[in-house]
Design a protein around this motif. Sequence first.
Motif, PDB file in Angstrom:
ATOM      1  N   ASP A 201      65.357  22.556  72.169  1.00 21.73           N
ATOM      2  CA  ASP A 201      63.904  22.486  71.549  1.00 21.73           C
ATOM      3  C   ASP A 201      63.061  21.653  72.227  1.00 21.73           C
ATOM      4  O   ASP A 201      61.758  21.790  72.506  1.00 21.73           O
ATOM      5  CB  ASP A 201      63.780  22.573  69.973  1.00 21.73           C
ATOM      6  CG  ASP A 201      64.303  23.593  69.431  1.00 21.73           C
ATOM      7  OD1 ASP A 201      64.400  24.847  70.027  1.00 21.73           O
ATOM      8  OD2 ASP A 201      64.955  23.882  68.282  1.00 21.73           O
ATOM      9  N   LEU A 202      63.574  20.350  72.157  1.00 23.47           N
ATOM     10  CA  LEU A 202      62.750  19.082  72.751  1.00 23.47           C
ATOM     11  C   LEU A 202      62.358  19.243  74.315  1.00 23.47           C
ATOM     12  O   LEU A 202      61.380  18.914  74.690  1.00 23.47           O
ATOM     13  CB  LEU A 202      63.461  17.794  72.364  1.00 23.47           C
ATOM     14  CG  LEU A 202      63.623  17.048  71.065  1.00 23.47           C
ATOM     15  CD1 LEU A 202      64.018  15.882  71.275  1.00 23.47           C
ATOM     16  CD2 LEU A 202      62.218  16.934  70.746  1.00 23.47           C
ATOM     17  N   ALA A 203      63.288  19.958  74.801  1.00 26.75           N
ATOM     18  CA  ALA A 203      63.129  20.011  76.316  1.00 26.75           C
ATOM     19  C   ALA A 203      62.097  21.066  76.483  1.00 26.75           C
ATOM     20  O   ALA A 203      61.050  20.942  77.620  1.00 26.75           O
ATOM     21  CB  ALA A 203      64.227  20.385  77.032  1.00 26.75           C
ATOM     22  N   THR A 204      61.528  21.920  75.596  1.00 26.64           N
ATOM     23  CA  THR A 204      60.634  22.814  75.739  1.00 26.64           C
ATOM     24  C   THR A 204      59.294  22.520  74.911  1.00 26.64           C
ATOM     25  O   THR A 204      58.527  23.291  74.766  1.00 26.64           O
ATOM     26  CB  THR A 204      60.824  24.158  75.269  1.00 26.64           C
ATOM     27  OG1 THR A 204      61.536  24.042  73.811  1.00 26.64           O
ATOM     28  CG2 THR A 204      61.952  24.834  76.012  1.00 26.64           C
ATOM     29  N   GLY A 205      59.325  21.198  74.427  1.00 23.50           N
ATOM     30  CA  GLY A 205      58.056  20.633  73.498  1.00 23.50           C
ATOM     31  C   GLY A 205      58.070  21.148  72.110  1.00 23.50           C
ATOM     32  O   GLY A 205      57.017  21.170  71.620  1.00 23.50           O
ATOM     33  N   ASN A 206      59.288  21.775  71.647  1.00 13.98           N
ATOM     34  CA  ASN A 206      59.421  22.087  70.565  1.00 13.98           C
ATOM     35  C   ASN A 206      59.953  21.245  69.438  1.00 13.98           C
ATOM     36  O   ASN A 206      61.284  20.938  69.511  1.00 13.98           O
ATOM     37  CB  ASN A 206      60.177  23.604  70.142  1.00 13.98           C
ATOM     38  CG  ASN A 206      60.262  24.342  68.857  1.00 13.98           C
ATOM     39  OD1 ASN A 206      59.373  23.861  67.824  1.00 13.98           O
ATOM     40  ND2 ASN A 206      60.967  25.204  68.675  1.00 13.98           N
ATOM     41  N   LEU A 207      59.309  20.603  68.346  1.00 16.43           N
ATOM     42  CA  LEU A 207      59.891  19.671  67.695  1.00 16.43           C
ATOM     43  C   LEU A 207      60.285  20.158  66.313  1.00 16.43           C
ATOM     44  O   LEU A 207      60.591  19.542  65.433  1.00 16.43           O
ATOM     45  CB  LEU A 207      58.508  18.409  67.438  1.00 16.43           C
ATOM     46  CG  LEU A 207      58.145  17.598  68.428  1.00 16.43           C
ATOM     47  CD1 LEU A 207      57.153  16.759  68.040  1.00 16.43           C
ATOM     48  CD2 LEU A 207      59.132  16.925  69.248  1.00 16.43           C
ATOM     49  N   GLY A 208      60.126  21.419  66.047  1.00 22.30           N
ATOM     50  CA  GLY A 208      60.873  22.188  64.945  1.00 22.30           C
ATOM     51  C   GLY A 208      59.507  22.606  64.051  1.00 22.30           C
ATOM     52  O   GLY A 208      58.364  22.186  64.412  1.00 22.30           O
ATOM     53  N   ASN A 209      59.718  23.135  63.073  1.00 26.81           N
ATOM     54  CA  ASN A 209      58.617  23.627  61.959  1.00 26.81           C
ATOM     55  C   ASN A 209      59.080  22.545  60.725  1.00 26.81           C
ATOM     56  O   ASN A 209      60.037  22.329  60.406  1.00 26.81           O
ATOM     57  CB  ASN A 209      58.778  24.908  61.529  1.00 26.81           C
ATOM     58  CG  ASN A 209      58.371  25.670  62.545  1.00 26.81           C
ATOM     59  OD1 ASN A 209      57.228  25.376  63.488  1.00 26.81           O
ATOM     60  ND2 ASN A 209      58.462  27.076  62.924  1.00 26.81           N
ATOM     61  N   SER A 210      57.753  22.216  60.043  1.00 30.94           N
ATOM     62  CA  SER A 210      57.957  21.260  58.944  1.00 30.94           C
ATOM     63  C   SER A 210      58.247  22.513  57.587  1.00 30.94           C
ATOM     64  O   SER A 210      57.309  23.443  57.679  1.00 30.94           O
ATOM     65  CB  SER A 210      56.654  20.479  58.563  1.00 30.94           C
ATOM     66  OG  SER A 210      56.786  19.934  57.295  1.00 30.94           O
ATOM     67  N   LEU A 211      59.130  22.282  56.786  1.00 32.38           N
ATOM     68  CA  LEU A 211      59.464  23.209  55.786  1.00 32.38           C
ATOM     69  C   LEU A 211      58.553  22.989  54.681  1.00 32.38           C
ATOM     70  O   LEU A 211      58.147  23.680  53.756  1.00 32.38           O
ATOM     71  CB  LEU A 211      60.771  22.855  55.203  1.00 32.38           C
ATOM     72  CG  LEU A 211      61.720  23.245  56.032  1.00 32.38           C
ATOM     73  CD1 LEU A 211      63.313  22.887  55.595  1.00 32.38           C
ATOM     74  CD2 LEU A 211      62.041  24.504  56.517  1.00 32.38           C
ATOM     75  N   THR A 212      57.803  21.749  54.531  1.00 34.17           N
ATOM     76  CA  THR A 212      56.850  21.489  53.707  1.00 34.17           C
ATOM     77  C   THR A 212      55.434  21.948  53.772  1.00 34.17           C
ATOM     78  O   THR A 212      54.927  22.440  53.041  1.00 34.17           O
ATOM     79  CB  THR A 212      56.796  19.715  53.636  1.00 34.17           C
ATOM     80  OG1 THR A 212      57.892  19.258  53.278  1.00 34.17           O
ATOM     81  CG2 THR A 212      55.609  19.397  52.357  1.00 34.17           C
ATOM     82  N   THR A 213      55.089  22.009  55.064  1.00 35.89           N
ATOM     83  CA  THR A 213      53.719  22.387  55.367  1.00 35.89           C
ATOM     84  C   THR A 213      53.660  23.681  55.968  1.00 35.89           C
ATOM     85  O   THR A 213      52.687  24.514  55.836  1.00 35.89           O
ATOM     86  CB  THR A 213      53.030  21.476  56.421  1.00 35.89           C
ATOM     87  OG1 THR A 213      53.584  21.388  57.590  1.00 35.89           O
ATOM     88  CG2 THR A 213      52.914  19.967  55.855  1.00 35.89           C
TER      89      THR A 213
END
Length: 337
Positions: A71-83
């Motif tokens: 995910d980091l290699a594609t610029g994806n840091l994930g989604n925040s479960l809070t927001t």
Amino acid sequence: MLAQIARRLATAIPSIIGVIIVTFLLTRVLPGDTAAYFAGPAATPQAIEEIRAKLGLDKPLPVQFVAYVKDLATGNLGNSLTTGQPVLDDLRARLPASAELTLLGLLLSILIAVPLGILAAVRQGSWIDHLCRIVATAGVSLPVFFTGLLLVYVFYFRLGWAPAPLGRLDFFYSAPPDITGFYLIDSLATGDFETFRAAFSQIWLPAVTLAIFSLAPIARMTRASMLAVLASDFVRTARASGLKPSKIVLGYAFRNALLPVITTLGMVFSFLLGANVLVEKVFAWPGIGSYAIEALITSDYAPVQGFVLAMAILYVLLNLAIDILYGLVDPRVRIEA
């Protein structure tokens, strides 16, 4: 210069890789269960397991780490479960608030600490020198969150000179057009002086809090570096030649004393990024520090990992900027490099 920048960036890559690995492992050993927290207190074990499987937390750590790196290699840091938003979007929205506060606090401390350190070195043993020592001792001794609470009590609760510490703008004002993300600059660029006044009234107290925290090391290093340069042979020769004292102090001594001061500024800026976390909580500042704290409380892994990675990249860029400033201040650094 370009070759030097490339070498510095190349040496920073192992550090960033180490930060990614350590951050990933630390977030997995934090107390608390993310799935149980977001499932709610009334959730059944089956519902918690379903959420854990949906988040991928039921897989072995190596599998989770490989997925995280992909995910980091594609610029994806994930989604925040809070927001419920992508972490990259949250960081992009909150980083200008933290940067504006940190830079203003650093600017205030430079405007006060550098002249104070120069005067303390030039007039060694005078009341200015004693004042510099008192300021340095107070800045080191007071915790930044205590200073913030004390300033809120004095200037908001007792004197009423500052508005309520409730973010970047009062509820009656809307944010200026997003040009740089800095409310002070954007409001001035659009000619909205009323919003500028409102934004400044909200930011000056937390900026002063950070400035007090960073005054001590800058003033002490400026004084010590100036004392060492003023005792050198070329300064005595300049005085014997009849040059003006202001020319000697500012034109010769201060420039030669700048390198240690620049190093201290870089260290102080990194300290301020860490102190920002506490200041943002005290003043309800919507920056990345408060964002990381909220994610840490809820065991929300992705924002914490994104925050630490963003801080690591900022430190790398900061060290690169310091190296470039070295070459601009002292050409001998470029020649040696």
